[in-house]
Design a protein around this motif. Sequence first.
Motif, PDB file in Angstrom:
ATOM      1  N   GLN A   1      -5.481  33.288 -41.140  1.00 57.37           N
ATOM      2  CA  GLN A   1      -5.539  33.028 -42.578  1.00 57.37           C
ATOM      3  C   GLN A   1      -4.850  34.130 -43.375  1.00 57.37           C
ATOM      4  O   GLN A   1      -4.069  33.860 -44.286  1.00 57.37           O
ATOM      5  CB  GLN A   1      -7.005  32.912 -43.027  1.00 57.37           C
ATOM      6  CG  GLN A   1      -7.680  31.607 -42.674  1.00 57.37           C
ATOM      7  CD  GLN A   1      -9.114  31.584 -43.174  1.00 57.37           C
ATOM      8  OE1 GLN A   1      -9.875  32.517 -42.954  1.00 57.37           O
ATOM      9  NE2 GLN A   1      -9.466  30.526 -43.873  1.00 57.37           N
ATOM     10  N   ASP A   2      -5.147  35.378 -43.038  1.00 54.21           N
ATOM     11  CA  ASP A   2      -4.558  36.489 -43.783  1.00 54.21           C
ATOM     12  C   ASP A   2      -3.045  36.579 -43.562  1.00 54.21           C
ATOM     13  O   ASP A   2      -2.305  36.984 -44.459  1.00 54.21           O
ATOM     14  CB  ASP A   2      -5.237  37.804 -43.393  1.00 54.21           C
ATOM     15  CG  ASP A   2      -6.639  37.919 -43.971  1.00 54.21           C
ATOM     16  OD1 ASP A   2      -7.005  37.078 -44.818  1.00 54.21           O
ATOM     17  OD2 ASP A   2      -7.382  38.839 -43.567  1.00 54.21           O
ATOM     18  N   ALA A   3      -2.592  36.189 -42.373  1.00 51.71           N
ATOM     19  CA  ALA A   3      -1.153  36.166 -42.129  1.00 51.71           C
ATOM     20  C   ALA A   3      -0.479  35.108 -42.997  1.00 51.71           C
ATOM     21  O   ALA A   3       0.613  35.330 -43.537  1.00 51.71           O
ATOM     22  CB  ALA A   3      -0.874  35.901 -40.653  1.00 51.71           C
TER      23      ALA A   3
ATOM     24  N   ALA B   1       6.987  38.257 -40.408  1.00 53.28           N
ATOM     25  CA  ALA B   1       6.631  39.064 -39.233  1.00 53.28           C
ATOM     26  C   ALA B   1       5.128  39.050 -38.997  1.00 53.28           C
ATOM     27  O   ALA B   1       4.675  39.001 -37.845  1.00 53.28           O
ATOM     28  CB  ALA B   1       7.128  40.498 -39.424  1.00 53.28           C
ATOM     29  N   ALA B   2       4.346  39.089 -40.065  1.00 55.19           N
ATOM     30  CA  ALA B   2       2.891  39.055 -39.923  1.00 55.19           C
ATOM     31  C   ALA B   2       2.437  37.712 -39.357  1.00 55.19           C
ATOM     32  O   ALA B   2       1.532  37.653 -38.510  1.00 55.19           O
ATOM     33  CB  ALA B   2       2.225  39.312 -41.272  1.00 55.19           C
TER      34      ALA B   2
ATOM     35  N   ALA C   1       3.281  37.654 -35.675  1.00 53.79           N
ATOM     36  CA  ALA C   1       2.354  38.497 -34.912  1.00 53.79           C
ATOM     37  C   ALA C   1       1.003  37.808 -34.748  1.00 53.79           C
ATOM     38  O   ALA C   1       0.398  37.856 -33.667  1.00 53.79           O
ATOM     39  CB  ALA C   1       2.188  39.843 -35.604  1.00 53.79           C
ATOM     40  N   ALA C   2       0.525  37.162 -35.807  1.00 51.26           N
ATOM     41  CA  ALA C   2      -0.750  36.462 -35.722  1.00 51.26           C
ATOM     42  C   ALA C   2      -0.665  35.290 -34.742  1.00 51.26           C
ATOM     43  O   ALA C   2      -1.588  35.075 -33.932  1.00 51.26           O
ATOM     44  CB  ALA C   2      -1.166  35.964 -37.104  1.00 51.26           C
ATOM     45  N   ARG C   3       0.432  34.546 -34.806  1.00 47.61           N
ATOM     46  CA  ARG C   3       0.607  33.425 -33.879  1.00 47.61           C
ATOM     47  C   ARG C   3       0.630  33.925 -32.441  1.00 47.61           C
ATOM     48  O   ARG C   3      -0.013  33.344 -31.557  1.00 47.61           O
ATOM     49  CB  ARG C   3       1.907  32.681 -34.205  1.00 47.61           C
ATOM     50  CG  ARG C   3       2.182  31.525 -33.258  1.00 47.61           C
ATOM     51  CD  ARG C   3       3.445  30.765 -33.626  1.00 47.61           C
ATOM     52  NE  ARG C   3       3.771  29.801 -32.596  1.00 47.61           N
ATOM     53  CZ  ARG C   3       3.222  28.591 -32.502  1.00 47.61           C
ATOM     54  NH1 ARG C   3       2.328  28.214 -33.396  1.00 47.61           N
ATOM     55  NH2 ARG C   3       3.567  27.767 -31.538  1.00 47.61           N
ATOM     56  N   GLY C   4       1.333  35.035 -32.201  1.00 48.74           N
ATOM     57  CA  GLY C   4       1.393  35.581 -30.849  1.00 48.74           C
ATOM     58  C   GLY C   4       0.027  36.015 -30.352  1.00 48.74           C
ATOM     59  O   GLY C   4      -0.326  35.785 -29.188  1.00 48.74           O
TER      60      GLY C   4
ATOM     61  N   ASP D   1       4.749  26.150 -39.092  1.00 49.75           N
ATOM     62  CA  ASP D   1       5.388  25.443 -40.198  1.00 49.75           C
ATOM     63  C   ASP D   1       5.956  26.422 -41.204  1.00 49.75           C
ATOM     64  O   ASP D   1       7.075  26.252 -41.696  1.00 49.75           O
ATOM     65  CB  ASP D   1       4.386  24.515 -40.887  1.00 49.75           C
ATOM     66  CG  ASP D   1       4.076  23.282 -40.048  1.00 49.75           C
ATOM     67  OD1 ASP D   1       4.827  23.016 -39.096  1.00 49.75           O
ATOM     68  OD2 ASP D   1       3.072  22.607 -40.343  1.00 49.75           O
ATOM     69  N   GLN D   2       5.204  27.462 -41.507  1.00 55.12           N
ATOM     70  CA  GLN D   2       5.701  28.439 -42.477  1.00 55.12           C
ATOM     71  C   GLN D   2       6.894  29.202 -41.921  1.00 55.12           C
ATOM     72  O   GLN D   2       7.809  29.555 -42.637  1.00 55.12           O
ATOM     73  CB  GLN D   2       4.575  29.406 -42.882  1.00 55.12           C
ATOM     74  CG  GLN D   2       3.563  28.766 -43.809  1.00 55.12           C
ATOM     75  CD  GLN D   2       3.031  29.757 -44.834  1.00 55.12           C
ATOM     76  OE1 GLN D   2       3.425  30.899 -44.875  1.00 55.12           O
ATOM     77  NE2 GLN D   2       2.122  29.292 -45.672  1.00 55.12           N
TER      78      GLN D   2
END
Length: 250
Positions: free
Chosen positions: A189-191, A198-199, A202-205, A240-241
């Motif tokens: 959510q915060d990403a 990049a955030a 990183a969150a997806r990874g 998607d983003q």
Amino acid sequence: MELRRNRGARALALACVLGGVILLAYPSDRALLRTIIALGAIALGAVALVSALRPFRFGIHADGLSIRRPGLRREFRWAEVDTVVLDEPPRRDGYPTPPRLLLVPVQAMPRELVTARHPLDGRPAIELLVLDQVREQPEQVSEALTRHAGDRFVDLLARRRAAFAVPDITVGLRGYAMDRVDRLLRRGQDALLSGDAAARQAARGEIERATAAGLPRAQRGYNSVQVDTVLNALLAALSDQQSTDRETAT
């Protein structure tokens, strides 16, 4: 708008004191144990009652904030305020934590006043209020701050729901460890809120690695099927983003 103190703490304190007095008044075969429990209840209730009776004021006005509570007595004019954040800390053991108000001042503050950090960028902040201390609902507080603080106010509760609404997840035996799942959901959510490609990557990874390795299970945890569905939807939102970012860049 003047926030009103929640009377629940006062009622609980009185109940503790009253319960302790009743225990002392009635005879029992285990007099020593009864006395220890009764005195403990009275002492706990007395401390809580003293705290509940201390002066309290939290005003949200056109000129700024007026605060008088244990640990903080101060007037903040809006010109002194960079950001006011309505935030909700991550869940604990699957239970929601009460929202809180944080303030980031325009100028650097003394270290002793720093009691929190901005949840997104980590700037030093002052914890103004935990909302379970007042009778007003978060939506009412948000409306007053939107009206008086303008662009200085950030409602992270509403922004997180708009970025990715997390549904209620069933809790049962041998489910996924709740703290781990809640941290991953908040990370995603915060990403999404950050506006930083990049955030989000990183969150997806992090989420992909955690699910590939297998989320830990606990005696009491979240329903695994529901969690898998929610995490997949979150990964899709993050992707998607990222796709939108690439299209914009080209």
